[in-house]
Design a protein around this motif. Structure first.
Motif, PDB file in Angstrom:
ATOM      1  N   LEU A   1       0.747  -1.116  -0.021  1.00 19.60           N
ATOM      2  CA  LEU A   1      -0.170  -0.360   0.244  1.00 19.60           C
ATOM      3  C   LEU A   1       0.378   1.156   0.330  1.00 19.60           C
ATOM      4  O   LEU A   1       1.719   1.159   0.432  1.00 19.60           O
ATOM      5  CB  LEU A   1      -0.497  -0.291   1.143  1.00 19.60           C
ATOM      6  CG  LEU A   1      -1.908  -0.662   1.635  1.00 19.60           C
ATOM      7  CD1 LEU A   1      -2.416  -0.889   2.835  1.00 19.60           C
ATOM      8  CD2 LEU A   1      -3.295  -1.161   0.252  1.00 19.60           C
ATOM      9  N   THR A   2       0.650   2.742  -0.480  1.00 18.12           N
ATOM     10  CA  THR A   2       0.630   3.839  -0.504  1.00 18.12           C
ATOM     11  C   THR A   2       1.203   3.958   1.039  1.00 18.12           C
ATOM     12  O   THR A   2       0.432   3.274   1.786  1.00 18.12           O
ATOM     13  CB  THR A   2       0.158   4.574  -1.401  1.00 18.12           C
ATOM     14  OG1 THR A   2      -0.974   4.675  -0.505  1.00 18.12           O
ATOM     15  CG2 THR A   2       0.237   4.105  -3.053  1.00 18.12           C
TER      16      THR A   2
ATOM     17  N   ALA B   1     -10.359   2.999   7.096  1.00 14.29           N
ATOM     18  CA  ALA B   1     -11.064   1.553   5.310  1.00 14.29           C
ATOM     19  C   ALA B   1     -11.684   1.080   6.599  1.00 14.29           C
ATOM     20  O   ALA B   1     -12.765   0.292   6.128  1.00 14.29           O
ATOM     21  CB  ALA B   1     -10.464   2.167   4.231  1.00 14.29           C
TER      22      ALA B   1
ATOM     23  N   LYS C   1       2.267   9.007  -2.368  1.00 16.75           N
ATOM     24  CA  LYS C   1       1.855   7.743  -3.547  1.00 16.75           C
ATOM     25  C   LYS C   1       3.423   6.761  -3.195  1.00 16.75           C
ATOM     26  O   LYS C   1       3.162   5.721  -3.824  1.00 16.75           O
ATOM     27  CB  LYS C   1       1.239   8.605  -4.657  1.00 16.75           C
ATOM     28  CG  LYS C   1       1.122   9.166  -5.167  1.00 16.75           C
ATOM     29  CD  LYS C   1       0.613   9.509  -6.678  1.00 16.75           C
ATOM     30  CE  LYS C   1      -0.511  10.511  -6.488  1.00 16.75           C
ATOM     31  NZ  LYS C   1      -0.569  11.178  -7.381  1.00 16.75           N
TER      32      LYS C   1
ATOM     33  N   ARG D   1      -0.623   7.226  10.950  1.00 17.60           N
ATOM     34  CA  ARG D   1      -1.540   6.243  10.875  1.00 17.60           C
ATOM     35  C   ARG D   1      -2.007   6.452  12.429  1.00 17.60           C
ATOM     36  O   ARG D   1      -3.649   6.272  12.478  1.00 17.60           O
ATOM     37  CB  ARG D   1      -1.119   4.652  10.535  1.00 17.60           C
ATOM     38  CG  ARG D   1      -2.136   3.529  10.301  1.00 17.60           C
ATOM     39  CD  ARG D   1      -1.383   2.253  10.177  1.00 17.60           C
ATOM     40  NE  ARG D   1      -0.866   2.051  10.951  1.00 17.60           N
ATOM     41  CZ  ARG D   1       0.371   1.349  11.084  1.00 17.60           C
ATOM     42  NH1 ARG D   1       0.156   0.610   9.914  1.00 17.60           N
ATOM     43  NH2 ARG D   1       1.503   0.944  11.987  1.00 17.60           N
TER      44      ARG D   1
ATOM     45  N   GLU E   1      -2.706   5.081   1.920  1.00 16.33           N
ATOM     46  CA  GLU E   1      -3.044   3.819   2.265  1.00 16.33           C
ATOM     47  C   GLU E   1      -3.228   3.254   3.212  1.00 16.33           C
ATOM     48  O   GLU E   1      -3.976   2.951   3.803  1.00 16.33           O
ATOM     49  CB  GLU E   1      -3.923   2.979   0.386  1.00 16.33           C
ATOM     50  CG  GLU E   1      -3.720   3.614  -1.044  1.00 16.33           C
ATOM     51  CD  GLU E   1      -3.469   2.592  -1.683  1.00 16.33           C
ATOM     52  OE1 GLU E   1      -3.915   2.941  -2.991  1.00 16.33           O
ATOM     53  OE2 GLU E   1      -2.726   2.359  -1.999  1.00 16.33           O
ATOM     54  N   ASN E   2      -2.142   2.909   3.416  1.00 17.07           N
ATOM     55  CA  ASN E   2      -1.328   2.922   4.701  1.00 17.07           C
ATOM     56  C   ASN E   2      -1.926   4.131   6.249  1.00 17.07           C
ATOM     57  O   ASN E   2      -2.528   3.431   6.502  1.00 17.07           O
ATOM     58  CB  ASN E   2       0.033   2.524   4.927  1.00 17.07           C
ATOM     59  CG  ASN E   2       0.906   1.449   4.501  1.00 17.07           C
ATOM     60  OD1 ASN E   2       0.407   0.157   5.671  1.00 17.07           O
ATOM     61  ND2 ASN E   2       1.409   1.317   3.661  1.00 17.07           N
TER      62      ASN E   2
ATOM     63  N   GLU F   1      -4.777   5.583   6.079  1.00 19.66           N
ATOM     64  CA  GLU F   1      -6.075   5.575   5.693  1.00 19.66           C
ATOM     65  C   GLU F   1      -6.339   3.493   6.290  1.00 19.66           C
ATOM     66  O   GLU F   1      -7.902   4.068   6.976  1.00 19.66           O
ATOM     67  CB  GLU F   1      -6.841   5.729   4.892  1.00 19.66           C
ATOM     68  CG  GLU F   1      -6.861   7.635   4.098  1.00 19.66           C
ATOM     69  CD  GLU F   1      -7.337   7.771   2.551  1.00 19.66           C
ATOM     70  OE1 GLU F   1      -7.231   8.677   2.930  1.00 19.66           O
ATOM     71  OE2 GLU F   1      -6.789   6.906   1.631  1.00 19.66           O
ATOM     72  N   LEU F   2      -6.061   2.899   6.509  1.00 16.18           N
ATOM     73  CA  LEU F   2      -6.184   1.520   5.961  1.00 16.18           C
ATOM     74  C   LEU F   2      -7.005   1.049   7.381  1.00 16.18           C
ATOM     75  O   LEU F   2      -8.048   0.545   7.471  1.00 16.18           O
ATOM     76  CB  LEU F   2      -4.873   0.558   6.815  1.00 16.18           C
ATOM     77  CG  LEU F   2      -5.783  -0.633   6.824  1.00 16.18           C
ATOM     78  CD1 LEU F   2      -5.765  -0.704   5.544  1.00 16.18           C
ATOM     79  CD2 LEU F   2      -3.962  -2.331   6.297  1.00 16.18           C
TER      80      LEU F   2
END
Ligand SMILES: Nc1ncnc2c1ncn2[C@@H]1O[C@H](COP(=O)(O)OP(=O)(O)OP(=O)(O)O)[C@@H](O)[C@H]1O
Length: 311
Positions: free
Chosen positions: A150-151, A161, A186, A204, A154-155, A157-158
């Motif tokens: 994951l970018t 999510a 990214k 995070r 994305e990490n 937001e994980l």
């Protein structure tokens, strides 16, 4: 450094509207008393828990049984006050990780109470405990624990999510700016330095506005420059964002970024230091790891004491 964390200052902070808004003000700094109690003499727990992010009462953790029995935590009472940065220190095997794991709901106590906010986590079913960890607790680990595919974004937001939630866009933006990751969002973890990966882990942890963040040796894999950056960032998230942080560390330099240092020995809290600096922390560590020589000049007469502590 952030406001000092003496019992008196903490009580004042609990009455301070700036703190109850989640953003501490500097008013309690003037109340700090610089005296440290001798080893083993620690204050009793507070009875007003209105501004406490988490606490334990009579927390005991025993591993094994019979000859193999190890008492990792021995009737520990501790309060973690909101918007404060606490370092947990002590010799190897003193119970630091066990304390963190029990308070964070990663390990079940043998007996006693662990309360996050107003939830006694000892009574929660596994599924509720998983939700609580996901929604109300942030973690920062020594090994970053990022998903390699994951970018950075994305990490970050994980966890939200997974919870089926979207971060508040303004808050997400703010967190990205404070950790200085805008130009790296990214990138995959392998394209980031260790310090940048740990900043992703900090973002995070922060993005879900948890009640408390647990950091386990967060600078253990970083060089001194990157360590200073991460610790400065953690300290400012306490001062500027009102975040509550509990950090396990062996490093006196890291502990000096905290408002408070707790010292464990043999599963008990034996000292509670406000406004730790490197030299004071080192002196305590030396006391804890060497047998007390009563004839030595200035030697403490107590090697360990009660495990009751006020946050
Ligand atoms: N799963 C386990 N089974 C048996 N004993 C354990 C287990 N986990 C921890 N212990 C014991 O509990 C005690 C406290 O361990 P803990 O890992 O909490 O100490 P620590 O202060 O974090 O140590 P370190 O600084 O070396 O990481 C130690 O004596 C340890 O050997």
């Amino acid at each position: 450094m952030p406001p000092q964390d003496s019992p008196r200052a903490r009580r004042a902070a609990a009455d301070d509207p700036g703190v109850s808004d989640g953003v501490p003000e500097a008013t309690s700094a003037a109340l700090h008393a610089d005296e440290q109690p001798p080893l083993g003499e620690v204050p009793v727990p507070r009875d007003d828990n209105s501004e406490i992010a988490a606490y334990t009462r009579d927390l005991t953790k025993v591993y094994g049984s019979g000859d193999a029995e190890v008492v990792a935590l021995d009737h520990v009472d501790v309060d973690f006050v909101k918007a404060r940065f606490t370092a947990v220190m002590g010799p190897s095997g003193s119970g630091k990780s066990t304390l963190m794991h029990c308070v964070a709901g990663l390990d079940a106590p043998t007996s006693g109470e662990v309360v996050i906010g107003d939830t006694n986590i000892a009574t929660l079913k596994d599924s509720r405990l998983t939700e609580l960890r996901r929604d109300r607790i942030g973690f920062v680990f020594q090994s970053f624990n990022l998903i390699p595919t994951l970018t950075a974004l994305e990490n970050i937001e994980l966890p939200m999510a997974i919870a089926g939630r979207k971060p508040d866009p303004e808050w997400l933006d703010h967190v990205i700016d404070i950790v200085g990751l805008r130009s790296r969002l990214k990138h995959k973890p392998s394209q980031l330095s260790g310090g940048q990966q740990q900043r992703v882990a900090c973002a995070r942890a922060l993005v879900g506005k948890p009640d408390i963040i647990f950091a386990d040796e967060p600078t253990g894999n970083l060089d001194s420059a990157a360590s200073a950056e991460i610790l400065g960032f953690l300290a400012s998230s306490v001062t500027d964002l009102g975040q509550t942080i509990v950090m396990v560390t062996h490093d006196p330099t890291a502990a000096a970024y905290a408002n408070r240092a707790l010292f464990l020995a043999d599963g008990r809290i034996v000292a509670d230091m406000d406004d730790p600096d490197r030299d004071k922390v080192l002196a305590r560590m030396v006391e804890l790891s060497s047998p007390v020589d009563a004839s030595a000049p200035g030697a403490s007469t107590q090697a360990a004491g009660p495990s009751t502590v006020q946050g």
